[in-house]
Design a protein around this motif. Structure first.
Motif, mmCIF file in Angstrom:
data_model
loop_
_atom_site.group_PDB
_atom_site.id
_atom_site.type_symbol
_atom_site.label_atom_id
_atom_site.label_comp_id
_atom_site.label_asym_id
_atom_site.label_seq_id
_atom_site.Cartn_x
_atom_site.Cartn_y
_atom_site.Cartn_z
ATOM 1 N N LEU A 91 0.817 -1.208 0.000
ATOM 2 C CA LEU A 91 0.000 0.000 0.000
ATOM 3 C C LEU A 91 0.854 1.262 0.000
ATOM 4 O O LEU A 91 0.603 2.195 -0.776
ATOM 5 N N GLU A 92 1.845 1.318 0.866
ATOM 6 C CA GLU A 92 2.686 2.517 0.927
ATOM 7 C C GLU A 92 3.341 2.794 -0.423
ATOM 8 O O GLU A 92 3.337 3.937 -0.904
ATOM 9 N N ALA A 93 3.907 1.772 -1.039
ATOM 10 C CA ALA A 93 4.570 1.955 -2.334
ATOM 11 C C ALA A 93 3.578 2.451 -3.387
ATOM 12 O O ALA A 93 3.900 3.352 -4.181
ATOM 13 N N TRP A 94 2.370 1.899 -3.386
ATOM 14 C CA TRP A 94 1.356 2.317 -4.358
ATOM 15 C C TRP A 94 0.965 3.775 -4.139
ATOM 16 O O TRP A 94 0.873 4.549 -5.095
ATOM 17 N N LEU A 95 0.719 4.161 -2.876
ATOM 18 C CA LEU A 95 0.345 5.544 -2.573
ATOM 19 C C LEU A 95 1.449 6.511 -3.001
ATOM 20 O O LEU A 95 1.176 7.547 -3.614
ATOM 21 N N ARG A 96 2.686 6.189 -2.686
ATOM 22 C CA ARG A 96 3.800 7.079 -3.034
ATOM 23 C C ARG A 96 3.974 7.173 -4.553
ATOM 24 O O ARG A 96 4.187 8.265 -5.096
#
Length: 186
Positions: A91-96
């Motif tokens: 999730l973090e990688a996708w959001l960034r």
């Protein structure tokens, strides 16, 4: 971000709830506003590793509840723990990668997966907003046998997130009022 709005949480074994069915109505209102404005929608599903859990992938309770099930998501995150940030895909990688720095969180359970996801999002530097009236939870028995009512758990979660600087707490009405009719993010 809609967290764990699944059939398994409709099971009576969970006990009393605070704002059901208001949660699902407010989730639907938020989803409708996001979709109308072309804003990204993330759906999170809890895939329990416990074979007897209503949230286990082999059980019908794992399925998402409408309107979440009927709304096209930009990302579906599956997880086995409380935080959506420990799910798949990352999730973090996708959001960034998408350039997203603010997340609005709603769903089930207020004091479990919603709160944990909000805390981690805040710790990771995201501007987190929790739509408290678009969440719900259940009464919970403490280690001394005292049952804490769902409404109290929701109030404590709001206090923890607000007081700890993890997230801003807002109502669905307030969030919808903040959205500009012409705002699009895609």
């Amino acid at each position: 971000m809609v967290v764990d709005v699944q059939q398994g949480f409709l099971d009576a074994s969970w006990g009393a709830t605070a704002n059901y069915p208001g949660c699902e109505t407010n989730v639907e209102r938020l989803l409708q506003a996001w979709v109308e404005r072309g804003l990204p929608v993330v759906v999170v599903r809890h895939d329990s590793g416990k074979p007897d859990s209503p949230l286990h992938p082999a059980h019908p309770g794992n399925a998402l509840i409408a309107p979440v099930a009927d709304t096209p998501a930009d990302l579906l995150v599956t997880k086995r723990v409380n935080s959506a940030f420990y799910g798949s895909p990352d999730l973090e990688a996708w959001l960034r990668a998408a350039g997203i720095d603010q997340i609005v969180v709603c769903g089930i359970q207020t004091n479990m997966c919603v709160e944990t996801t909000a805390r981690m999002g805040g710790n990771l530097g995201f501007d987190v907003v929790v739509a408290l009236d678009a969440t719900r939870t259940f009464d919970l028995c403490g280690p001394d046998g005292t049952v804490v009512p769902a409404a109290t758990l929701m109030q404590v979660t709001a206090t923890n997130l607000h007081g700890g600087g993890f997230a801003r707490i807002a109502s669905t009405d307030a969030l919808l009022a903040e959205l500009s009719p012409s705002l699009t993010a895609r």
